[in-house]
Enzyme design. Structure first.
Site, short mmCIF file in Angstrom:
data_model
loop_
_atom_site.label_atom_id
_atom_site.label_comp_id
_atom_site.label_asym_id
_atom_site.label_seq_id
_atom_site.Cartn_x
_atom_site.Cartn_y
_atom_site.Cartn_z
N CYS A 2 4.62 6.48 15.97
CA CYS A 2 4.40 7.19 17.23
C CYS A 2 4.90 8.63 17.17
O CYS A 2 5.84 8.95 16.46
CB CYS A 2 5.07 6.50 18.39
SG CYS A 2 4.74 4.74 18.45
N ARG A 32 1.11 10.39 13.13
CA ARG A 32 2.11 9.35 13.34
C ARG A 32 1.54 8.12 14.02
O ARG A 32 2.25 7.15 14.26
CB ARG A 32 3.27 9.92 14.18
CG ARG A 32 3.90 11.16 13.58
CD ARG A 32 4.97 11.71 14.48
NE ARG A 32 6.15 10.87 14.45
CZ ARG A 32 7.16 11.01 13.60
NH1 ARG A 32 7.14 11.98 12.72
NH2 ARG A 32 8.19 10.20 13.63
N TRP A 79 1.34 4.18 17.47
CA TRP A 79 0.90 3.26 16.42
C TRP A 79 1.52 1.92 16.81
O TRP A 79 2.74 1.78 16.89
CB TRP A 79 1.40 3.70 15.05
CG TRP A 79 0.90 2.83 13.95
CD1 TRP A 79 -0.32 2.88 13.35
CD2 TRP A 79 1.60 1.74 13.33
NE1 TRP A 79 -0.42 1.90 12.39
CE2 TRP A 79 0.73 1.18 12.36
CE3 TRP A 79 2.86 1.16 13.50
CZ2 TRP A 79 1.10 0.10 11.55
CZ3 TRP A 79 3.21 0.08 12.71
CH2 TRP A 79 2.34 -0.43 11.74
N ASN A 105 9.73 6.30 20.28
CA ASN A 105 9.31 6.10 18.89
C ASN A 105 10.41 5.28 18.22
O ASN A 105 11.58 5.63 18.33
CB ASN A 105 9.14 7.48 18.23
CG ASN A 105 9.09 7.44 16.70
OD1 ASN A 105 9.50 8.38 16.04
ND2 ASN A 105 8.59 6.38 16.13
N GLY A 106 10.02 4.19 17.55
CA GLY A 106 11.03 3.34 16.90
C GLY A 106 10.75 1.89 17.23
O GLY A 106 9.67 1.53 17.72
N GLU A 496 -3.61 2.14 -7.48
CA GLU A 496 -3.88 3.22 -6.54
C GLU A 496 -5.37 3.25 -6.17
O GLU A 496 -5.73 3.43 -5.01
CB GLU A 496 -3.43 4.56 -7.15
CG GLU A 496 -3.78 5.80 -6.36
CD GLU A 496 -3.20 5.83 -4.95
OE1 GLU A 496 -2.36 4.99 -4.60
OE2 GLU A 496 -3.63 6.70 -4.17
N LYS A 500 -6.70 2.77 -2.37
CA LYS A 500 -7.54 3.79 -1.74
C LYS A 500 -8.83 3.17 -1.23
O LYS A 500 -9.26 3.41 -0.11
CB LYS A 500 -7.83 4.88 -2.77
CG LYS A 500 -7.91 6.27 -2.26
CD LYS A 500 -6.62 7.04 -2.27
CE LYS A 500 -5.53 6.41 -1.46
NZ LYS A 500 -4.28 7.09 -1.54
N GLU A 503 -8.14 0.90 1.91
CA GLU A 503 -7.80 1.53 3.18
C GLU A 503 -8.96 2.35 3.75
O GLU A 503 -9.07 2.49 4.96
CB GLU A 503 -6.51 2.35 3.10
CG GLU A 503 -6.55 3.62 2.32
CD GLU A 503 -5.21 4.36 2.31
OE1 GLU A 503 -4.48 4.32 3.29
OE2 GLU A 503 -4.90 5.01 1.27
N HIS A 519 -3.91 -15.30 -16.20
CA HIS A 519 -2.84 -16.13 -15.65
C HIS A 519 -3.14 -16.54 -14.21
O HIS A 519 -2.23 -16.75 -13.41
CB HIS A 519 -1.51 -15.38 -15.76
CG HIS A 519 -1.13 -15.08 -17.17
ND1 HIS A 519 -0.74 -16.05 -18.06
CD2 HIS A 519 -1.16 -13.92 -17.88
CE1 HIS A 519 -0.51 -15.51 -19.25
NE2 HIS A 519 -0.76 -14.21 -19.16
N LYS A 625 -0.67 8.15 9.26
CA LYS A 625 -0.36 8.98 8.09
C LYS A 625 1.11 8.82 7.69
O LYS A 625 1.45 8.77 6.53
CB LYS A 625 -0.67 10.44 8.40
CG LYS A 625 -0.36 11.42 7.29
CD LYS A 625 -1.38 11.32 6.20
CE LYS A 625 -1.09 12.23 5.02
NZ LYS A 625 -1.67 11.68 3.78
O1 M6R Z 1 4.57 9.99 3.32
P1 M6R Z 1 4.79 9.00 2.24
O2 M6R Z 1 4.32 9.48 0.91
O3 M6R Z 1 6.21 8.51 2.17
O4 M6R Z 1 3.88 7.77 2.63
C1 M6R Z 1 3.90 6.59 1.87
C2 M6R Z 1 2.74 5.71 2.24
O5 M6R Z 1 2.78 5.36 3.58
C3 M6R Z 1 1.39 6.39 1.94
O6 M6R Z 1 1.29 6.76 0.60
C4 M6R Z 1 0.22 5.44 2.28
O7 M6R Z 1 0.24 4.34 1.42
C5 M6R Z 1 -1.12 6.17 2.23
N1 M6R Z 1 -1.90 5.84 3.37
C6 M6R Z 1 -1.93 5.80 1.03
O8 M6R Z 1 -3.11 6.51 0.97
#
Ligand code: M6R
Length: 630
Positions: A2, A32, A79, A105-106, A496, A500, A503, A519, A625
């Site tokens: 948030c 956020r 969020w 927020n929290g 990775e 990607k 998401e 395995h 984000k």
């Molecule tokens: O701001 P940060 O790099 O600490 O964020 C870590 C993760 O939340 C961030 O990399 C998240 O996994 C992304 N959405 C991936 O694309």
């Protein structure tokens, strides 16, 4: 998570209308969370609240429709943690009489007993959130002094909070408090502000008070008074911040994600600029260790979340290869709860784009409390992590707006590599000639990344194929699963690539270390599950080819990411009838840097597949984000 923004200004000031400031602020705070948004202002000394499920736009429309205007108010972008995204669960929340409003927020961990208690006392709680208890606790303690009521209310909270309270009985001030979530106060001319971060207020002021944990403040038009949770006055410096406003736009691109992918030749170069000379000597500003620190170092931990965690995995290989010091990589969310062996002979490297990720911040605090020093690799210069770490190495990727991290990831890899080189030079572990070769390979990267971007036709074809429709399938798409495999440094890149794609396109994309397939995981391989195989690590190439043969034997369609000069791979992979090319080529580089080049096509695969499947690639569902709750 948030985002919070609040404003107290006078009608006579040259500050624009508070509502406009807050709505603009919410847009910028959407990194956020963007599940719902809301605003509460004082209009003719009564609290007026508007809340809407979804992004800021529907809220802004409603605010415009009703012509809301005020010079004092609070606003929030959410969020969802407790309670689904909905109008009802959006902040601000009101007390029973509608005289006090609160944004939070929290996470309030003891909200259930508090909620039960409040209900027994006759309070009516309207939402499913943990946050709503706060405003009712303030109401319970209110006897004419809002600041005291907030102080007493927060003594009863367990968990984390940045909160702001507004009351119609106190029309000239806001009360704010902070524990484990960021909150800063902006001091303007003719008005003062509160927000979750500094950049959101830079258009209105360059003067800031940074609240620390355990501090609260009363913010009025003509001043700010800070105290601690026990009520003692705290004297704070006002910091003059010299950064530019830094507002970013899409610059002609349809999405931030594509813009950020294409910015990588520059962001990689910027992250190296002035830090590496052609002999391979590395200088990192602000990274000077006390005498004996590096020679006494016994262990390095690298902690991070999400994409940054994959960068950490790459860092582990590079540090161990170059330094021969044991390195452990941890998910920040697990690190502090597993009783890690930490002391002054261990160094913790924390990696984060935002510098605000709650789990990573908590890991830093844990490491420091146990006597270890922390070096943070962070993109956002103004972040909490930059302030909290003992040393900070900034990636210079520039603002990353899309939720999916792309250019920050490659910049993190550059920063880790420079750091590993700096350490090994200090330890005298690398010979001059090798350093020159490495420097040469590093400096070639921007042009190599550009050439991958310029030759992305096979990727576009692949993405059309991956997102092809199938009316017989419940989802409407032909493929709902996709696997990524790799060995050695290709393993983190496979992970990775899968993250990607998951998401951004909502395809169930999963990565396996290729040797692990047999395995258990190979049970999932079918002709309906494409496998993307990475082949950049010559040391394990033969084994990798065997793993590719194993999935081919199970009729999986295979796509390879391989070097331009790898002619043999074309003989291994059977053609796919409706896909013109299933080998994606990258220029040759040294093994340590291959993950940077291999990242680029995988980012493009995620982006274009998401676009072709009609997804909101910049703000995918359920995500934010910056993950600011644990
Ligand atoms: O701001 P940060 O790099 O600490 O964020 C870590 C993760 O939340 C961030 O990399 C998240 O996994 C992304 N959405 C991936 O694309």
């Amino acid at each position: 998570m948030c985002g919070i923004i609040g404003c107290v200004s006078s009608l006579q000031s040259n500050i624009p209308d508070g509502v406009e400031i807050m709505l603009g602020g919410l847009e910028r705070l959407s990194y956020r969370g963007y599940d719902s948004a809301g605003i509460a202002v004082l209009e003719e000394n009564r609290i007026k609240v508007i809340k809407r499920k979804g992004k800021v736009a529907p809220l802004a429309e409603e605010v415009k429709r009703v012509g809301l205007q005020s010079c004092i108010g609070i606003a929030h972008t959410r969020w969802a943690t407790h309670g689904e995204p909905s109008d009802k669960n959006a902040h601000p929340h009101l007390d029973c009489k509608g005289h006090i409003a609160c944004v939070h927020n929290g996470i309030i961990e003891n909200y259930l007993p508090l909620r039960r208690h409040l209900q027994q006392q006759g309070h009516t709680l309207l939402s499913d959130t943990d946050s709503e208890v706060i405003v009712h606790l303030v109401e319970e303690h209110y006897t004419g002094n809002l600041e005291e009521a907030v102080r007493e209310a927060i003594q009863r909270l367990i968990g984390s909070f940045a909160l702001v309270a507004l009351s119609q009985h106190h029309p000239h001030s806001l009360i704010v408090a902070r524990k484990d979530c960021p909150l800063i106060i902006g001091c303007g001319q003719g008005g003062n502000f509160v927000a979750s971060d500094i950049p959101v207020l830079l258009s209105y002021t360059k003067k800031f008070i940074i609240l620390e944990n355990g501090e609260m403040a009363k913010i009025s038009v003509d001043g700010v008074s800070v105290s601690n949770f026990s009520g003692d006055k705290v004297s704070k410096d006002i910091q003059q911040i010299e950064w530019e406003n830094g507002k970013v736009d899409k610059g002609g691109y349809s999405h931030f994600m594509l813009k950020e992918i294409e910015e990588q030749p520059k962001s990689i170069l910027d992250t190296m600029r002035g830090r590496l000379n052609s002999d391979g000597l590395v200088k990192l500003e602000g990274i000077e260790f006390p005498a004996g620190f590096l020679s006494n170092l016994q262990r390095i931990y690298i902690v991070a979340c999400g994409t940054a965690y994959h960068a950490a995995m790459i860092g582990e290989h590079i540090f161990e290869d170059l330094l021969r010091i044991p390195v452990e990589v941890d998910l920040a969310s697990e690190f502090r709860y597993r009783n890690p062996i930490l002391d002054k002979r261990s160094l913790v490297i924390a990696i984060s784009q935002s510098g605000e990720t709650a789990d990573t911040l908590a890991s830093i605090a844990e490491a420091q409390a146990r006597g270890s020093r922390v070096l943070a690799i962070v993109n956002v210069v103004s972040s909490t992590m930059s302030r909290q770490a003992d040393w900070t190495l900034h990636t210079r990727a520039g603002a990353e707006v899309a939720v999916a991290s792309t250019k920050a990831f490659t910049a993190q890899q550059i920063a880790l590599f420079l750091l590993a080189l700096r350490f090994s030079q200090h330890a005298g572990r690398i010979a001059g000639g090798i350093m020159e070769d490495i420097a040469h390979s590093l400096m070639a990267l921007p042009a190599q990344v550009q050439s991958i971007l310029d030759n992305s036709k096979p990727v576009l074809e692949l993405c059309r194929w991956l997102a092809s429709k199938d009316t017989g399938n419940n989802s409407g798409f032909r493929f709902n699963d996709c696997f990524f495999i790799g060995r050695g440094l290709d393993d983190p890149i496979a992970r990775e690539g899968a993250l990607k794609l998951r998401e951004i396109s909502y395809i169930n994309a999963v990565a396996y270390a290729a040797g692990e397939l047999k395995h258990g995981n190979i049970a999932l391989i079918t002709p309906e599950s494409p496998v993307i195989a990475l082949l950049t690590q010559d040391r394990v190439r033969g084994k990798m080819v065997s793993n590719i043969m194993e999935v081919i034997a199970r009729q999986a369609p295979v796509i390879a990411v391989a070097y331009e000069d790898d002619g043999q791979i074309a003989e291994v992979i059977p053609p796919i009838a409706d896909l013109p090319s299933q080998i994606i080529r990258i220029p040759r580089t040294i093994a340590w840097l291959a993950p940077i080049l291999a990242s680029i096509p995988l980012q493009l695969i995620a982006y274009y597949t998401g676009i072709n499947r009609g997804c909101d690639v910049d703000q995918p569902r359920n995500l934010a984000k910056s993950v600011t709750v644990e």
